[in-house]
Design a protein around this motif. Structure first.
Motif: not given
Length: 364
Positions: A313-342
């Motif tokens: 499910h997480a893979d599917a959600l991330l793929t869908a988000a990236l697809h929508r970002a591309g359709r919106a004209g974005c060339d960069l997608v960013v996120l924050d992740a805990a430095a010490e977590d999986w």
């Protein structure tokens, strides 16, 4: 780089249409732009000391209509020429949106600097969403009295090079003035590592975070299992997640969870938000949020119910988000992740690189 001053509501409307079309386009045939050395002239004339105006950072290479250098208005230096865009300004040409605060230097991200663009987005969303905004030496204080338990909305954004003692003093003063339940600061300056270490030695709870980024191209097709829904459809799913994470919290858990869920509707007022979900038997079991702000997008709140994990499910959600970002004209997608977590490694395997680092510092 070229700049355009705009009110946040007008920018939010442009994100839905894909173009900025100010009155000058219909009246004079062009969009007023400025260079970094010029922008203070129209800002002073049009907006004075207002704190709710933002500057769009435009990459000229992404403009398709001509830019001509022409005289300004009466009162501007006679020899100065301003860039005028003879056509609408595409939102996909905007690589950063930064607050305009008279007398404060502008932190303008370069189009190729993913770390600077991620940092600009973090600061900009927090300041545009804030009910109260106050510049302080080395940073900004954002406050939202309606949601006191939301540290995202009640904190000091440390954007400059300041000492740990200064951070502690600024945060203590802000917490006292606004009656925050806890002192909270986000250290966003790239060289703030030693400051974070010193705050930890002083008894602060310090959590390192990495900014991660992935550049276009993005997936051309979204997975069929993901759907976009009105945000209210995700509220109970978020509430369940917060209840698991904050079990035993003080003050009462119900009060804290209600605020953490209730705050989120305000984000769509400043950036274009899409809430994505996966359902099983009609029930939301995974969710993610995409925030589009010009050519930069952010993925946030990727969550899966513990009972529905390891099903992609997480893979599917991330793929869908990236697809929508591309359709919106974005060339960069960013996120924050805990430095010490999986999750950091999980995102790395999906094409995200670490481009920066920040630190969340909290003191009860």
């Amino acid at each position: 780089m070229l700049l355009h001053l705009i009110e946040p509501a007008a920018w939010r409307a442009a994100l839905d249409t894909g173009v900025v079309e100010p009155p000058s386009l219909a009246g004079a045939g062009f969009v007023h732009l400025s260079t970094p050395d010029q922008v203070h002239l129209p800002a002073r004339r049009l907006y004075g000391d207002r704190r709710d105006v933002v500057v769009l950072v435009v990459d000229p290479a992404r403009l398709t209509d001509p830019v001509r250098w022409e005289p300004g208005v009466p009162g501007d230096p006679s020899a100065m020429r301003f860039p005028h865009l003879f056509g609408p300004l595409p939102t996909a040409a905007v690589v950063g949106v930064v607050p305009w605060l008279r007398g404060r230097p502008l932190a303008l991200p370069d189009p190729g600097d993913a770390a600077a663009r991620a940092r600009a987005l973090a600061v900009s969303v927090a300041t545009r969403r804030a009910a109260q905004l106050r510049p302080v030496p080395g940073g900004l204080v954002v406050s939202e009295p309606a949601f006191p338990h939301s540290r995202d909305d009640n904190r000091v954004l440390v954007t400059g090079a300041v000492t740990a003692a200064a951070v502690a003093e600024l945060t203590a003063a802000a917490a006292t003035d606004a009656a925050w339940p806890a002192q909270a600061a986000t250290l966003l300056h790239p060289a703030a590592g030693p400051v974070a270490q010193e705050l930890a030695r002083r008894g602060w709870d310090v959590s390192p975070t990495v900014a991660m980024a992935r550049r276009a191209p993005f997936p051309e097709r979204p997975p069929g299992s993901v759907e976009a829904v009105p945000q209210e459809r995700v509220h109970e799913f978020w509430a369940q997640s917060w209840r698991r994470e904050l079990a035993g919290a003080d003050p009462p858990l119900a009060e804290v969870v209600a605020q953490l869920v209730g705050r989120e509707h305000r984000t769509d007022r400043v950036v274009q938000v899409t809430d994505l979900v996966v359902r099983e038997s009609g029930r939301v079991v995974a969710a993610a949020q995409l925030r589009v702000d010009g050519a930069t997008a952010a993925v946030d709140s990727v969550l899966t119910d513990p009972a529905a994990r390891r099903r992609g499910h997480a893979d599917a959600l991330l793929t869908a988000a990236l697809h929508r970002a591309g359709r919106a004209g974005c060339d960069l997608v960013v996120l924050d992740a805990a430095a010490e977590d999986w999750p950091r490694q999980w995102y790395a395997r999906r094409g995200f690189d670490v481009v920066g680092r920040s630190w969340e510092a909290v003191r009860a």
